[in-house]
Design a protein around this motif. Structure first.
Motif, PDB file in Angstrom:
ATOM      1  N   GLY A 164       0.787  -1.198   0.000  1.00 13.63           N
ATOM      2  CA  GLY A 164       0.000   0.000   0.000  1.00 13.63           C
ATOM      3  C   GLY A 164       0.835   1.272   0.000  1.00 13.63           C
ATOM      4  O   GLY A 164       0.353   2.320  -0.385  1.00 13.63           O
ATOM      5  N   ALA A 165       2.103   1.176   0.456  1.00 15.67           N
ATOM      6  CA  ALA A 165       2.931   2.384   0.538  1.00 15.67           C
ATOM      7  C   ALA A 165       3.219   2.962  -0.847  1.00 15.67           C
ATOM      8  O   ALA A 165       3.458   4.159  -0.982  1.00 15.67           O
ATOM      9  N   ARG A 166       3.215   2.097  -1.878  1.00 17.12           N
ATOM     10  CA  ARG A 166       3.449   2.604  -3.244  1.00 17.12           C
ATOM     11  C   ARG A 166       2.252   3.404  -3.736  1.00 17.12           C
ATOM     12  O   ARG A 166       2.397   4.416  -4.404  1.00 17.12           O
ATOM     13  N   LYS A 167       1.040   2.934  -3.391  1.00 15.07           N
ATOM     14  CA  LYS A 167      -0.175   3.607  -3.845  1.00 15.07           C
ATOM     15  C   LYS A 167      -0.517   4.801  -2.953  1.00 15.07           C
ATOM     16  O   LYS A 167      -0.969   5.826  -3.428  1.00 15.07           O
ATOM     17  N   TYR A 168      -0.314   4.642  -1.650  1.00 14.71           N
ATOM     18  CA  TYR A 168      -0.605   5.690  -0.666  1.00 14.71           C
ATOM     19  C   TYR A 168       0.709   6.054   0.018  1.00 14.71           C
ATOM     20  O   TYR A 168       1.700   5.362  -0.117  1.00 14.71           O
ATOM     21  N   SER A 169       0.701   7.129   0.795  1.00 11.68           N
ATOM     22  CA  SER A 169       1.930   7.459   1.515  1.00 11.68           C
ATOM     23  C   SER A 169       2.162   6.443   2.634  1.00 11.68           C
ATOM     24  O   SER A 169       1.233   5.806   3.122  1.00 11.68           O
ATOM     25  N   GLU A 170       3.409   6.288   3.038  1.00 10.29           N
ATOM     26  CA  GLU A 170       3.766   5.317   4.059  1.00 10.29           C
ATOM     27  C   GLU A 170       3.045   5.628   5.375  1.00 10.29           C
ATOM     28  O   GLU A 170       2.981   6.773   5.796  1.00 10.29           O
ATOM     29  N   HIS A 171       2.484   4.623   5.993  1.00  9.93           N
ATOM     30  CA  HIS A 171       1.738   4.720   7.257  1.00  9.93           C
ATOM     31  C   HIS A 171       0.511   5.615   7.160  1.00  9.93           C
ATOM     32  O   HIS A 171       0.005   6.101   8.184  1.00  9.93           O
ATOM     33  N   ASN A 172       0.020   5.842   5.944  1.00 12.46           N
ATOM     34  CA  ASN A 172      -1.166   6.670   5.749  1.00 12.46           C
ATOM     35  C   ASN A 172      -2.371   6.087   6.496  1.00 12.46           C
ATOM     36  O   ASN A 172      -3.193   6.826   7.027  1.00 12.46           O
ATOM     37  N   TRP A 173      -2.457   4.766   6.571  1.00 11.61           N
ATOM     38  CA  TRP A 173      -3.573   4.096   7.241  1.00 11.61           C
ATOM     39  C   TRP A 173      -3.675   4.482   8.717  1.00 11.61           C
ATOM     40  O   TRP A 173      -4.767   4.511   9.279  1.00 11.61           O
ATOM     41  N   SER A 174      -2.528   4.808   9.349  1.00  5.89           N
ATOM     42  CA  SER A 174      -2.536   5.078  10.790  1.00  5.89           C
ATOM     43  C   SER A 174      -3.274   6.371  11.143  1.00  5.89           C
ATOM     44  O   SER A 174      -3.582   6.607  12.307  1.00  5.89           O
ATOM     45  N   LYS A 175      -3.564   7.190  10.131  1.00  9.26           N
ATOM     46  CA  LYS A 175      -4.350   8.408  10.365  1.00  9.26           C
ATOM     47  C   LYS A 175      -5.825   8.087  10.528  1.00  9.26           C
ATOM     48  O   LYS A 175      -6.603   8.936  10.935  1.00  9.26           O
ATOM     49  N   GLY A 176      -6.201   6.859  10.183  1.00 10.88           N
ATOM     50  CA  GLY A 176      -7.587   6.424  10.320  1.00 10.88           C
ATOM     51  C   GLY A 176      -8.300   6.354   8.986  1.00 10.88           C
ATOM     52  O   GLY A 176      -8.058   7.163   8.093  1.00 10.88           O
ATOM     53  N   ILE A 177      -9.143   5.361   8.873  1.00 12.68           N
ATOM     54  CA  ILE A 177      -9.982   5.155   7.689  1.00 12.68           C
ATOM     55  C   ILE A 177     -11.381   4.905   8.225  1.00 12.68           C
ATOM     56  O   ILE A 177     -11.541   4.127   9.179  1.00 12.68           O
ATOM     57  N   PRO A 178     -12.413   5.528   7.660  1.00 18.17           N
ATOM     58  CA  PRO A 178     -13.762   5.261   8.157  1.00 18.17           C
ATOM     59  C   PRO A 178     -14.081   3.755   8.124  1.00 18.17           C
ATOM     60  O   PRO A 178     -13.720   3.052   7.176  1.00 18.17           O
ATOM     61  N   ALA A 179     -14.749   3.298   9.158  1.00 16.85           N
ATOM     62  CA  ALA A 179     -15.093   1.874   9.262  1.00 16.85           C
ATOM     63  C   ALA A 179     -15.902   1.412   8.049  1.00 16.85           C
ATOM     64  O   ALA A 179     -15.705   0.301   7.559  1.00 16.85           O
ATOM     65  N   SER A 180     -16.778   2.265   7.545  1.00 16.19           N
ATOM     66  CA  SER A 180     -17.598   1.885   6.390  1.00 16.19           C
ATOM     67  C   SER A 180     -16.725   1.608   5.170  1.00 16.19           C
ATOM     68  O   SER A 180     -17.018   0.696   4.381  1.00 16.19           O
ATOM     69  N   ARG A 181     -15.648   2.351   5.025  1.00 16.72           N
ATOM     70  CA  ARG A 181     -14.732   2.136   3.893  1.00 16.72           C
ATOM     71  C   ARG A 181     -13.957   0.835   4.068  1.00 16.72           C
ATOM     72  O   ARG A 181     -13.762   0.083   3.103  1.00 16.72           O
TER      73      ARG A 181
END
Length: 105
Positions: free
Chosen positions: A1-18
């Protein structure tokens, strides 16, 4: 995922529905036999995201707005006479009797 998104981007939170939508989409792809990517790992990752985000929200590290799934209340089960609400699992005999009575109608 780091190639598609920035590294550790997930740690900022993603809505549960997503996360749930992604989890469901990857589970369906896996069940259909798709091999274009590791769908089972994506299912597991989304499950872990949900667990992490719920805990992070509980501890105050992430906003509660991330837990945006609808909250459904359990519907109380009602006894055959429609007056008695069950607060326990019906016993095996009750289940068989109910199935038998329905088949006789």
């Amino acid at each position: 995922g780091a190639r598609k998104y920035s590294e550790h981007n997930w740690s900022k939170g993603i809505p549960a529905s997503r996360c749930m939508a992604s989890l469901h989409r990857h589970l369906m792809k896996y069940m259909q036999g798709a091999t274009d990517e590791d769908h089972l790992s994506a299912v597991a990752t989304n499950c872990m995201f949900l667990l992490h985000f719920e805990e992070a929200v509980k501890r105050g590290f992430l906003p509660e707005s991330l837990l945006d799934m609808p909250k459904y209340n359990a519907i109380p089960r009602v006894h055959q006479n429609q007056d008695e609400i069950l607060d326990h699992e019906p016993d095996e005999e009750f289940r068989w009797r109910a199935i038998h009575e329905q088949s006789q109608r």
